[in-house]
Design a protein around this motif. Structure first.
Motif, mmCIF file in Angstrom:
data_model
loop_
_atom_site.group_PDB
_atom_site.id
_atom_site.type_symbol
_atom_site.label_atom_id
_atom_site.label_comp_id
_atom_site.label_asym_id
_atom_site.label_seq_id
_atom_site.Cartn_x
_atom_site.Cartn_y
_atom_site.Cartn_z
ATOM 1 N N LEU A 62 0.852 -1.188 0.000
ATOM 2 C CA LEU A 62 0.000 0.000 0.000
ATOM 3 C C LEU A 62 0.886 1.235 0.000
ATOM 4 O O LEU A 62 1.563 1.530 0.987
ATOM 5 C CB LEU A 62 -0.912 -0.003 1.224
ATOM 6 N N ILE A 63 0.904 1.965 -1.123
ATOM 7 C CA ILE A 63 1.826 3.096 -1.250
ATOM 8 C C ILE A 63 1.137 4.453 -1.119
ATOM 9 O O ILE A 63 1.808 5.464 -0.869
ATOM 10 C CB ILE A 63 2.575 3.047 -2.595
ATOM 11 N N GLY A 64 -0.183 4.513 -1.288
ATOM 12 C CA GLY A 64 -0.847 5.813 -1.223
ATOM 13 C C GLY A 64 -2.318 5.700 -0.874
ATOM 14 O O GLY A 64 -2.999 4.756 -1.272
ATOM 15 N N ILE A 65 -2.804 6.670 -0.100
ATOM 16 C CA ILE A 65 -4.221 6.766 0.262
ATOM 17 C C ILE A 65 -4.691 8.175 -0.068
ATOM 18 O O ILE A 65 -4.042 9.154 0.324
ATOM 19 C CB ILE A 65 -4.454 6.488 1.754
ATOM 20 N N SER A 66 -5.796 8.289 -0.780
ATOM 21 C CA SER A 66 -6.336 9.603 -1.114
ATOM 22 C C SER A 66 -7.774 9.722 -0.651
ATOM 23 O O SER A 66 -8.552 8.762 -0.739
ATOM 24 C CB SER A 66 -6.278 9.844 -2.634
ATOM 25 N N GLN A 67 -8.111 10.894 -0.156
ATOM 26 C CA GLN A 67 -9.515 11.202 0.117
ATOM 27 C C GLN A 67 -10.303 11.004 -1.176
ATOM 28 O O GLN A 67 -9.913 11.473 -2.231
ATOM 29 C CB GLN A 67 -9.623 12.645 0.599
ATOM 30 N N ARG A 68 -11.412 10.261 -1.115
ATOM 31 C CA ARG A 68 -12.177 9.947 -2.329
ATOM 32 C C ARG A 68 -12.896 11.175 -2.866
ATOM 33 O O ARG A 68 -12.814 11.498 -4.041
ATOM 34 C CB ARG A 68 -13.187 8.837 -2.020
ATOM 35 N N ASP A 69 -13.619 11.863 -2.001
ATOM 36 C CA ASP A 69 -14.336 13.078 -2.387
ATOM 37 C C ASP A 69 -13.439 14.285 -2.107
ATOM 38 O O ASP A 69 -13.660 15.037 -1.167
ATOM 39 C CB ASP A 69 -15.654 13.183 -1.611
ATOM 40 N N TYR A 70 -12.416 14.455 -2.960
ATOM 41 C CA TYR A 70 -11.419 15.498 -2.702
ATOM 42 C C TYR A 70 -11.926 16.906 -3.016
ATOM 43 O O TYR A 70 -11.218 17.888 -2.776
ATOM 44 C CB TYR A 70 -10.153 15.219 -3.518
ATOM 45 N N THR A 71 -13.138 17.023 -3.533
ATOM 46 C CA THR A 71 -13.680 18.351 -3.844
ATOM 47 C C THR A 71 -14.234 19.049 -2.605
ATOM 48 O O THR A 71 -14.607 20.216 -2.671
ATOM 49 C CB THR A 71 -14.799 18.251 -4.898
ATOM 50 N N GLN A 72 -14.287 18.338 -1.489
ATOM 51 C CA GLN A 72 -14.824 18.912 -0.258
ATOM 52 C C GLN A 72 -13.805 18.812 0.874
ATOM 53 O O GLN A 72 -12.920 17.954 0.866
ATOM 54 C CB GLN A 72 -16.114 18.184 0.158
ATOM 55 N N TYR A 73 -13.964 19.714 1.836
ATOM 56 C CA TYR A 73 -13.093 19.706 3.014
ATOM 57 C C TYR A 73 -13.841 19.073 4.180
ATOM 58 O O TYR A 73 -14.951 19.484 4.524
ATOM 59 C CB TYR A 73 -12.680 21.128 3.375
ATOM 60 N N TYR A 74 -13.248 18.035 4.775
ATOM 61 C CA TYR A 74 -13.838 17.360 5.930
ATOM 62 C C TYR A 74 -12.883 17.517 7.110
ATOM 63 O O TYR A 74 -11.779 16.961 7.111
ATOM 64 C CB TYR A 74 -14.075 15.880 5.631
ATOM 65 N N GLN A 75 -13.324 18.265 8.099
ATOM 66 C CA GLN A 75 -12.457 18.600 9.227
ATOM 67 C C GLN A 75 -11.984 17.361 9.982
ATOM 68 O O GLN A 75 -10.850 17.312 10.477
ATOM 69 C CB GLN A 75 -13.199 19.550 10.164
ATOM 70 N N HIS A 76 -12.850 16.341 10.059
ATOM 71 C CA HIS A 76 -12.494 15.167 10.863
ATOM 72 C C HIS A 76 -11.301 14.414 10.280
ATOM 73 O O HIS A 76 -10.579 13.738 11.015
ATOM 74 C CB HIS A 76 -13.695 14.224 10.988
ATOM 75 N N ILE A 77 -11.060 14.534 8.969
ATOM 76 C CA ILE A 77 -9.949 13.788 8.362
ATOM 77 C C ILE A 77 -8.612 14.327 8.858
ATOM 78 O O ILE A 77 -7.705 13.558 9.216
ATOM 79 C CB ILE A 77 -10.023 13.866 6.822
ATOM 80 N N SER A 78 -8.470 15.647 8.899
ATOM 81 C CA SER A 78 -7.209 16.220 9.389
ATOM 82 C C SER A 78 -6.998 15.921 10.871
ATOM 83 O O SER A 78 -5.862 15.725 11.319
ATOM 84 C CB SER A 78 -7.188 17.736 9.145
ATOM 85 N N LYS A 79 -8.092 15.864 11.655
ATOM 86 C CA LYS A 79 -7.973 15.579 13.073
ATOM 87 C C LYS A 79 -7.631 14.109 13.330
ATOM 88 O O LYS A 79 -6.991 13.775 14.325
ATOM 89 C CB LYS A 79 -9.276 15.937 13.790
ATOM 90 N N GLN A 80 -8.076 13.220 12.444
ATOM 91 C CA GLN A 80 -7.887 11.786 12.645
ATOM 92 C C GLN A 80 -6.924 11.179 11.608
ATOM 93 O O GLN A 80 -6.972 9.987 11.321
ATOM 94 C CB GLN A 80 -9.244 11.075 12.558
ATOM 95 N N GLU A 81 -6.063 11.996 11.067
ATOM 96 C CA GLU A 81 -5.170 11.567 9.988
ATOM 97 C C GLU A 81 -4.423 10.272 10.321
ATOM 98 O O GLU A 81 -4.424 9.311 9.537
ATOM 99 C CB GLU A 81 -4.167 12.675 9.673
ATOM 100 N N THR A 82 -3.801 10.227 11.477
ATOM 101 C CA THR A 82 -2.991 9.066 11.854
ATOM 102 C C THR A 82 -3.839 7.819 12.031
ATOM 103 O O THR A 82 -3.489 6.735 11.538
ATOM 104 C CB THR A 82 -2.202 9.353 13.145
ATOM 105 N N SER A 83 -4.971 7.952 12.730
ATOM 106 C CA SER A 83 -5.824 6.786 12.992
ATOM 107 C C SER A 83 -6.474 6.269 11.711
ATOM 108 O O SER A 83 -6.639 5.053 11.531
ATOM 109 C CB SER A 83 -6.896 7.127 14.032
ATOM 110 N N ILE A 84 -6.846 7.181 10.816
ATOM 111 C CA ILE A 84 -7.447 6.762 9.541
ATOM 112 C C ILE A 84 -6.435 5.973 8.727
ATOM 113 O O ILE A 84 -6.722 4.884 8.218
ATOM 114 C CB ILE A 84 -7.942 7.985 8.738
ATOM 115 N N SER A 85 -5.224 6.523 8.596
ATOM 116 C CA SER A 85 -4.184 5.859 7.822
ATOM 117 C C SER A 85 -3.822 4.505 8.406
ATOM 118 O O SER A 85 -3.696 3.504 7.681
ATOM 119 C CB SER A 85 -2.940 6.746 7.750
ATOM 120 N N SER A 86 -3.682 4.434 9.708
ATOM 121 C CA SER A 86 -3.274 3.175 10.343
ATOM 122 C C SER A 86 -4.377 2.119 10.263
ATOM 123 O O SER A 86 -4.089 0.929 10.062
ATOM 124 C CB SER A 86 -2.880 3.415 11.803
#
Length: 351
Positions: free
Chosen positions: A190-214
């Motif tokens: 697994l080399i890359g993960i991208s937000q699927r709906d990149y046209t919108q800003y979701y505050q929870h993604i930046s706050k949970q970046e590490t937990s989402i990725s892991s």
């Protein structure tokens, strides 16, 4: 990208392998007459609907009479176009929809008609009948691509594999766009993960970046890695409110698949991708994770271009040179006509 990779990304190939990790779905063979109907570029009449005929009127300058579906009057011609009916297939589809609680998300072997949701009354891909599905499918370029160019951009010269087309009905689930992510896998890593709906800003993604990725990385290692037929592929996942990750779909590892917040040049080159990793040391040994970082970077949906006539899009991008030449000739003719009118008026007004 090889043709075999495209074949392996068909829903019916991967669904039996990962059935317990994804949304409940049913697969129905697509009859040849249904395929022909979907590819018919004639008048859009939706089969299976209560309004299954379309009346078209035009001025009649002839006194002759024709037989068949054309009805003549003194002033106009009324043509009644009736949609083909598929009673046996319709019955099977409705039975499947009912078994999935009455609402489904439809797709073909690879694609869903995401570019056509604007044409539905509820602007949604939620379908309750075959007529709902046909309306979306006949309006979708993505579906047409599946039926006509499934191996577009494949770089091997082998004969095209025979494809048995299927209608996939997935139980309708209310997925929050901010929970969808696209994952890029190369050589089973697994080399890359991208937000699927990149046209919108979701505050929870930046706050949970590490937990989402892991959590996505752990799901990949536990469930997907070395289990899929290929070692290079793209998968879409959904992370729910309690942190559980669900498999949504597989896609070929190649330019036919949208790379979202990455570029395919980066994804093909490990060095370029590694150089773009975040400074967060917790992610250095994991995949690169990209998401929209603020409302300033919000973009319009790429599917909006499918809501305008194709001719307009070709003119704006210059993809069809002949349309552009015709348009310029038309503009030149209009300009010459306007200049001629101005010269005439000037001559008349001159004492």
């Amino acid at each position: 990208m090889k043709k075999e990779q495209v074949v392996n990304c068909q829903f019916s190939v991967w669904y039996p392998l990962f059935k317990k990790h994804t949304i409940k779905s049913l697969i129905l063979p697509l009859p040849q007459n249904v395929i022909e109907y979907l590819l018919d570029d004639g008048t859009l009449v939706v089969s299976g609907s209560s309004e299954n005929s379309y009346q078209r009127s035009q001025i009649n300058n002839s006194d002759s009479e024709d037989e068949g579906d054309v009805q003549w009057s003194d002033d106009e011609t009324t043509t009644v176009v009736t949609a083909p009916e598929f009673p046996e297939f319709n019955s099977k589809v409705q039975e499947a929809i009912n078994s999935l609680d009455g609402c489904v998300f439809p797709k073909l072997n690879w694609s869903a008609p995401r570019d056509a949701n604007w044409i539905a009354l509820n602007s949604s891909l939620q379908c309750q009948s075959l007529s709902d599905i046909f309306l979306l499918f006949k309006s979708s370029d993505f579906i047409t691509h599946d039926l006509t160019q499934p191996f577009h951009q494949c770089n091997d010269d082998s004969p095209d594999p025979v494809i048995n087309y299927e209608l996939v009905l997935r139980k309708w689930s209310e997925l929050i766009p901010g929970g969808e992510f696209r994952c890029f896998v190369k050589e089973n890593k697994l080399i890359g993960i991208s937000q699927r709906d990149y046209t919108q800003y979701y505050q929870h993604i930046s706050k949970q970046e590490t937990s989402i990725s892991s959590s996505i990385l752990q799901f990949f290692k536990d469930t997907i890695q070395h289990q899929f037929p290929d070692e290079d592929f793209v998968l879409d996942v959904y992370r729910d409110s309690v942190g559980r990750v669900w498999l949504i779909d597989f896609n070929p590892f190649g330019e036919v698949t949208d790379s979202l917040l990455f570029t395919w040049e980066e994804l093909m080159s490990e060095n370029k991708l590694a150089a773009s990793y975040t400074d967060d040391t917790t992610l250095q040994d994991g995949p690169a994770f990209r998401y929209t970082t603020s409302e300033v970077t919000v973009q319009p949906s790429p599917c909006l271009s499918y809501r305008i006539p194709r001719d307009f899009l070709d003119l704006s991008t210059g993809e069809d040179a002949y349309k552009l030449m015709d348009f310029l000739k038309l503009q030149k003719g209009q300009q010459e006509a306007e200049d001629s009118e101005e010269d005439t008026e000037s001559a008349v007004n001159t004492p």
